[in-house]
Motif scaffolding. Structure first.
Motif, PDB file in Angstrom:
ATOM      1  N   MET A 147     -29.775  -2.791  -1.901  1.00 40.01           N
ATOM      2  CA  MET A 147     -30.380  -2.360  -3.146  1.00 40.01           C
ATOM      3  C   MET A 147     -29.343  -2.079  -4.226  1.00 40.01           C
ATOM      4  N   SER A 148     -28.084  -2.098  -3.864  1.00 36.47           N
ATOM      5  CA  SER A 148     -27.013  -1.836  -4.809  1.00 36.47           C
ATOM      6  C   SER A 148     -26.394  -3.148  -5.263  1.00 36.47           C
ATOM      7  N   GLU A 149     -26.090  -3.231  -6.531  1.00 36.07           N
ATOM      8  CA  GLU A 149     -25.538  -4.466  -7.072  1.00 36.07           C
ATOM      9  C   GLU A 149     -24.119  -4.720  -6.600  1.00 36.07           C
ATOM     10  N   ASN A 150     -23.445  -3.717  -6.060  1.00 35.46           N
ATOM     11  CA  ASN A 150     -22.101  -3.903  -5.523  1.00 35.46           C
ATOM     12  C   ASN A 150     -22.046  -3.645  -4.017  1.00 35.46           C
ATOM     13  N   ALA A 151     -23.222  -3.619  -3.369  1.00 31.08           N
ATOM     14  CA  ALA A 151     -23.332  -3.514  -1.912  1.00 31.08           C
ATOM     15  C   ALA A 151     -22.731  -2.215  -1.380  1.00 31.08           C
ATOM     16  N   THR A 152     -22.851  -1.134  -2.143  1.00 32.12           N
ATOM     17  CA  THR A 152     -22.367   0.155  -1.640  1.00 32.12           C
ATOM     18  C   THR A 152     -23.306   0.750  -0.607  1.00 32.12           C
TER      19      THR A 152
END
Length: 957
Positions: free
Chosen positions: A852-857
């Motif tokens: 769900m995070s745009e930077n895959a955190t």
């Protein structure tokens, strides 16, 4: 026998009455006319009572009335009937001021006008009162008629001798051009005179005549009072005949003598008797002064960065500034009065800024002739108080009950549940809690007190009697728990009053003889000190924003008590931006209040799918404006279903699906069933339990995706509506609790068949957080490279269709990930997941990450795609390894063996049936035609037999 005589006697008496009435009408037809006129008058009076807009015109003075009630719960009826004649009310006109209120019961004074109104009070002591304003309009958005109704509730003074209801009450417009007054006497069984035990007075000379008012106002309208003179030895003597005296119970004794003021100087004693009680007041009369000043205290503090001073004298005077540490901005003016006593005057205003350094100095009223100082004021900003209200560490408490205040005895607050009928509302209302603290640079300790007042009228009246309110002994000097961690220079000079719940009032803070006053206004979130909040005056608290048509929910409109009048109106906002006001039934509507806000709680039904929001309008007490707040609603368009609705039964060969959500009357959430066949639904908290009911004219069963569910209940139920009355088959799927894993497609099919069918797709959104259905799992997907369709689905379905997930390519060799953008080779469907063109993936084994995070955190779902030759087995779930070629061969051989055995079994059964057909049937075993079931599908499972309730089930070959 006695009963028969009684009945016959009653009939004879009734017949005699009828005859007498007919004779009276025939002889006196005028009686009939008078009777009709009386009935019409009564009807007109009733109609007048029901009109809340019956107000004086814009060019007319307000109308004021007074009444007294024996119980506090009659206030609503008193307010409705305040301006109509009623035998059950004790309504008094404004001129009947001679009657004494001699009771501990609360008193009410009402005023109404077509324009905003306020109150003034003049008396010797502050009254214990509360004020409410009601605003009635014919149309909120475009009013043509308005009526402002203000009510004063006056409580008994008790035995502290510091409060009194006796005084003059003036209802007026805000410009003061239109006003009406009423004076009330109130003897609450405490004091006869409405003043202190020892007072002072000053002789005035007007027109060459010396006069003085001996301040002995009474709490009794007709009081037998006397005034005596006291000599130096304490002996009492009567006044000389040269002194004229006149007693007014509203003012006291007026004494007049000749031109020599010294004749009136000395000490006096007022004496009065009432109901076998006698009371005396000592008065010291001083000789006349050549000046008067305002304010009459020597030490001043800045109020809103300003100090104002005024001086009146018998000769020309001026203001003089001395002992200033820095120059200050000021404004000075000289005034001439048309008066026989004080003809000359001077005034001065000093301005400062709160962020300036210390400013101190003196201001004197001096004679122009010889610069003699008549009075001197001292000002010093370091002696002023800085106050603030701080939210406690536990933040905002949730009040489970609403509270009604009952201040029947000396302002004591008693809390009761909202509904006195025993049906309480269980809704969590945020209630801020905190502490009120004040500091001063000049002293490590300040004196403090908090004078509660709930609206500007109460605060204005009480601010004129600040000397009657002592400092609070509960205030303490200590280091504030809310100060900076490093500790500021003033952290040790904090004096705090534990305020508890937020409320409006006057802060009285003192350092020595310097007194600072500040106004505290309670908003719905915090306490504003010397500032007026302009936003967040009205707020709606609702159970949920995602609702269905026909749902009935408890909504509460909270609005600030300081600036907003009591009346509040509900309205719906529609998609075409129209606003529709509506009324709520009395049984579904409750009104309450607490220390800082009004609350209107209503049980409201959602009328249409075109509704976009619920609005609450509340009027500003001193203007014609209305403040409003909107509670956004997301209404599902699915039609509601009830027992009388035709939608309750299937009408054709297709099944129907009905959704039931958890509903509770005690929590004021009434959710009705809805028809959801072939719909897509999003269910939010607090919906955590649902039932999917499938009805058809044939047996049905539930499937989730491609798998049959074993938790459904199957049966046959009556289906009644206005069109038919019959029994239908029903399968109920109960999901409790409804969690994110419950997201998916639910299909109702005919038993042992794929069609007819109906389906519904449900998003179990929950609290609205964007999550994956398979979050935290490792999914295996196999793609046959020989398949003509190169697209493959990566199962990243979500529980919220509004969420926007991202797909990342995991490069295991380089320990990095790469985000893939949507395009011609990658698309997304919230019901399935990501669909990717496998021809763009070169490696035979590829790992993807859904996040769900745009930077895959944040980690979502881990998916491994296997590209291999052979037959496709897709959708393997979990951490299973892809099947090998040997396993596929063994599985194929097993299926062939099973088919051969099944064919042999069918052939043997066929031969036995032929042999049995040659024999004649046994009559007593066969039975009659009526004993057979009308259900023709002989393939029904053993577990389903108990659910066939219409007819007998017979198993035969």
């Amino acid at each position: 026998m006695r009963a028969e005589k009684y009945v016959s006697g009653w009939k004879r008496w009734s017949e005699w009455n009828k005859c007498q009435f007919r004779d009276m009408i025939s002889k006196c037809p005028t009686v009939l006319v008078l009777l009709v006129l009386c009935l019409s008058c009564i009807g007109s009076v009733n109609a007048k009572k029901e009109s809340p807009l019956d107000c004086p015109g814009l060019n007319e003075d307000p109308v004021i009335t007074a009444s007294k009630s024996s119980t506090l719960d009659k206030k609503a009826s008193l307010l409705n009937a305040a301006f109509t004649s009623s035998e059950s009310m004790e309504v008094e006109s404004a001129t009947s001021a001679d009657e004494t209120w001699d009771s501990f019961r609360p008193m009410f004074i009402f005023c109404k006008a077509s324009y905003p109104i306020t109150w003034d009070f003049s008396g010797s002591k502050p009254p214990d009162l509360s004020e409410e304003t009601h605003v009635h309009v014919d149309n909120v958005l475009n009013p043509t008629k308005r009526c402002f109704v203000s009510s004063l509730k006056l409580l008994a003074s008790g035995y502290t001798l510091k409060e009194s209801r006796t005084g003059n009450y003036t209802c007026k417009s805000f410009d003061g051009k239109r006003a009406v007054s009423i004076y009330r006497f109130a003897h609450d069984g405490t004091t006869i005179f409405n003043t202190r035990k020892t007072v002072e007075a000053t002789v005035l000379v007007k027109g060459g005549v010396s006069q003085v008012y001996i301040p002995c106002p009474a709490n009794v309208a007709k009081l037998n009072a006397t005034v005596l003179r006291m000599n130096e030895l304490g002996n009492l003597t009567e006044l000389s005949t040269d002194i004229m005296q006149k007693y007014d119970p509203k003012m006291g004794f007026l004494l007049r003598a000749g031109s020599e003021p010294s004749v009136l100087g000395g000490k006096y004693v007022c004496s009065g008797s009432y109901k076998n009680d006698t009371e005396v007041v000592e008065v010291t009369v001083s000789p006349p002064k050549g000046y008067i000043v305002s304010p009459s205290k020597n030490h001043l503090t800045f109020r809103n960065s300003k100090i104002s001073m005024q001086c009146k004298a018998t000769e020309p005077v001026e203001m003089k500034f001395t002992n200033q540490n820095v120059p200050v901005q000021h404004h000075v003016r000289e005034i001439t009065y048309k008066s026989d006593t004080f003809k000359y005057g001077a005034a001065a205003d000093i301005f400062t800024h709160p962020k300036q350094d210390q400013i101190k100095g003196d201001v004197s009223c001096v004679k122009k002739s010889n610069q003699e100082a008549l009075w001197t004021w001292h000002y010093d900003t370091d002696y002023g108080c800085q106050c603030n209200w701080t939210l406690k560490n536990d933040g905002i408490k949730a009040a489970r009950f609403y509270f009604l205040l009952d201040r029947t005895f000396r302002g004591t607050i008693r809390a009761y549940a909202l509904n006195t009928e025993g049906d309480g509302y269980f809704l969590n209302i945020p209630t801020p809690r905190g502490e009120l603290s004040c500091t001063s640079k000049a002293s490590p300790r300040v004196n403090m007190t908090f004078i509660p007042c709930e609206n500007p009228v109460e605060c204005q009246i009480k601010s004129g009697f600040l000397s009657w309110f002592d400092f609070d002994a509960r205030s303490y000097s200590a280091e504030s728990i809310f100060s900076d961690e490093e500790g500021g220079e003033d952290s040790h000079n904090v004096t705090t009053i534990s305020q508890g719940y937020i409320r409006s009032g006057i802060i009285k803070c003192g350092v020595g003889d310097y007194i600072t006053t500040k106004f505290a206004i309670a908003n719905l979130d915090t306490l504003y000190i010397d500032s007026v909040p302009t936003a967040n005056l009205v707020r709606i608290v609702g159970p949920e924003t995602n609702v269905f048509v026909g749902d009935k929910m408890l909504f509460t409109c909270m609005y600030e008590k300081f600036q907003i009048a009591r009346e509040a109106r509900w309205a719906f906002m529609y998609k075409n931006e129209t606003i529709d006001f509506f009324d709520v039934e009395k049984k579904d509507d409750r009104f309450s209040y607490d220390l800082e806000k009004y609350l209107r709680s209503s049980f409201i039904k959602i009328p249409s799918a075109d509704v976009t929001g619920l609005m609450c309008f509340a009027p500003v007490w001193n203007s014609t404006q209305w403040k409003n707040s909107t509670f956004a609603l997301n209404v599902s368009p699915t039609p509601p279903v009830d027992t009388e609705s035709p939608l309750n039964c299937p009408v054709d060969s297709n099944p129907i699906i009905i959704l039931q959500r958890n509903s509770s009357i005690s929590s004021r959430r009434l959710r009705v069933p809805h028809l959801v066949s072939n719909k897509t639904l999003s269910l939010y908290n607090p919906v955590d339990e649902i039932k999917l009911i499938c009805r058809a004219n044939y047996p049905v069963q539930w499937f989730r995706g491609a798998e049959k569910t074993n938790s459904s209940k199957i049966g046959k139920v009556p289906c009644n509506n206005v069109l038919s009355m019959k029994k239908v088959y029903e399968a109920v799927l109960h999901i409790d609790p409804l969690q994110k894993e419950g997201t998916g497609n639910y299909t109702c099919r005919k038993t042992f068949a794929n069609f007819p069918q109906a389906s519904v797709y449900i998003y179990a959104v929950g609290d609205g957080e964007a999550t994956f259905v398979n979050e935290g799992r490792h999914m295996q997907v196999i793609k046959n490279v020989r398949d003509y369709d190169t697209w493959v689905t990566l199962p990243c379905e979500v529980s919220n269709p509004q969420s926007k997930p991202y797909l990342f390519l995991d490069h295991e060799d380089s320990e990095r990930i790469h985000r893939l953008e949507l395009g011609s080779n990658l698309r997304y469907d919230p019901k399935m997941g990501f669909e990717i063109d496998s021809s763009t993936v070169s490696d035979p084994v590829t790992t993807f990450v859904c996040s769900m995070s745009e930077n895959a955190t944040s980690f979502g779902v881990l998916i491994t795609l296997h590209k291999q030759e052979g037959e496709l087995i897709a959708g393997a779930i979990g951490s299973q390894q892809p099947p090998s070629g040997g396993m596929l061969l063994a599985f194929t051989i097993f299926l062939l063996t099973l088919v051969i055995l099944l064919a042999v079994g069918l052939f043997v059964m066929y031969r036995k049936c032929q042999e049995a057909s040659v024999k004649p049937p046994d009559g007593h075993q066969m039975g009659t035609r009526d004993t057979f079931s009308s259900y023709d599908d002989v393939r029904i499972q053993h577990d389903d037999r108990e659910n066939i309730v219409d007819g007998n089930y017979n198993r035969f070959t």
